[in-house]
Scaffold this active site. Sequence first.
Site, PDB file in Angstrom:
ATOM      1  N   ASP A  92       3.111   9.247  -1.036  1.00  0.00           N
ATOM      2  CA  ASP A  92       1.728   9.725  -1.096  1.00  0.00           C
ATOM      3  C   ASP A  92       0.751   8.669  -0.570  1.00  0.00           C
ATOM      4  O   ASP A  92       1.059   7.484  -0.538  1.00  0.00           O
ATOM      5  CB  ASP A  92       1.337  10.090  -2.532  1.00  0.00           C
ATOM      6  CG  ASP A  92       1.495   8.929  -3.503  1.00  0.00           C
ATOM      7  OD1 ASP A  92       2.582   8.325  -3.523  1.00  0.00           O
ATOM      8  OD2 ASP A  92       0.519   8.611  -4.224  1.00  0.00           O
ATOM      9  N   GLU A 187       2.163   7.993  -6.636  1.00  0.00           N
ATOM     10  CA  GLU A 187       1.958   6.628  -7.124  1.00  0.00           C
ATOM     11  C   GLU A 187       0.480   6.316  -7.235  1.00  0.00           C
ATOM     12  O   GLU A 187       0.025   5.655  -8.171  1.00  0.00           O
ATOM     13  CB  GLU A 187       2.641   5.629  -6.173  1.00  0.00           C
ATOM     14  CG  GLU A 187       2.694   4.194  -6.687  1.00  0.00           C
ATOM     15  CD  GLU A 187       1.517   3.324  -6.281  1.00  0.00           C
ATOM     16  OE1 GLU A 187       1.419   2.196  -6.761  1.00  0.00           O
ATOM     17  OE2 GLU A 187       0.662   3.769  -5.485  1.00  0.00           O
TER      18      GLU A 187
HETATM   19 ZN   LIG Z   1       0.989   1.611  -2.470  1.00  0.00          ZN
END
Ligand SMILES: [Zn+2]
Length: 420
Positions: A92, A187
Amino acid sequence: MNISEEIKNLINLDLEQRFLRYVQIDTQANPNHTGPKPSSQGQITLLRLLQEELQELKLEAVEYDPEGYVYATLPASNGLRTEPLTLLAHVDTAPDCSGSNVKPRVIRSYQGQDINYPDDQELILSPKGHPSLNSCIGDDLIVASGRTLLGTDDKAGVTEIMTLARVLIENPKIDHPEIRICFTTDEEIGQGVKNINKDRLSRYCLTLDAGEPGELEYECFDAWSFSILFSGISTHPGTAYNRMINAITAASAFLNELPFTERPETTKDRDGFYHPVEIHGDLQSATLRGIIRDFNSKKNEERLKKITEIALQLEKRWPGLKIKTEFKRQYRNMGEILKSETEFLDLCRHGIRAVGLEPIETPIRGGTDGALLSFEGFPCPNLASGQAAIHSKLEWTSIGRMSKCVETLIQICRLQSTSK
Ligand SMILES: [Zn+2]
């Protein structure tokens, strides 16, 4: 041991093709998403592509996990029986800057000039503001077009792991332990290792999510959040004398008691802080939310105590005022675990030195997925992926930076395969 020119050429070529392919998929994480991971469809698209490519490379146990992961295993070379190594990177990109319709541009043989952007005439990437560009003379830079981020955080890490897998498969003479690959999602919104399948990890893990080649991060903040509810007593202002207790006044008195020398804007290096991030309320009731950070958990415990003490003092000053404090641990300094993993850290340091770099070991003034993993029994330092100017339209990297990171991994693999 040196890496041959032939392998270096393969690394450069493979990195460029893959990276350009991956960054064009919009994988921006959505902080407002509710429901199961991942928070955006594009992340699934990239995971599925990685799954296919890992299968084409003939890795073993390639698995798409609907919890938002792709796992794969590369068996150890020549039947080596050393400790396996897990490599992690997140697919991501940050919510801070658009990731849709990314148009990557390769600037061949960079000569130290300022970089302009076709989609934003005002934007300039200059070695003056970004001195690491000075170490990229002659290198091929990759930048975005000025309307979006590039996605180096962390598609650089994803790309490097894929390239490493290909290089090791095509060059069976390079010794390596069993490599376990884990691509994660979300994340950037703090969900990176939620419901991760621990059976697919190994005793030692590495995230590839730091910046400058040579970086080895094994310390991060110890992190708490706080929420404070001030309950006052409302009366008509005309008859308020000695009766009214204003929750807004109490909240602001509380803020004044926090040392201004311990704020994010007044601290750096190893100093910690209180950081109020949100306040709302009225005469009757007010809520203050914030976070506290330090590398030393004891100092954070003192901050929690200080918050409680200030609350008690204010309640004493204004009888009738009620203050309710709530604290939540967010993550811990992985240094508490990793500092005793000297053998593994030394192996990383040797790997970095073997490619002609000096390890850069600065504590992260933030958190990392590795912090959560380290406390769950999977010691996980963070290595560089070559990402730069992250979360902005100026995000950039270079083929040279990324290939240094792959070479470092090759050296770490070689060293790990000779350790017991
Ligand atoms: Zn990162």
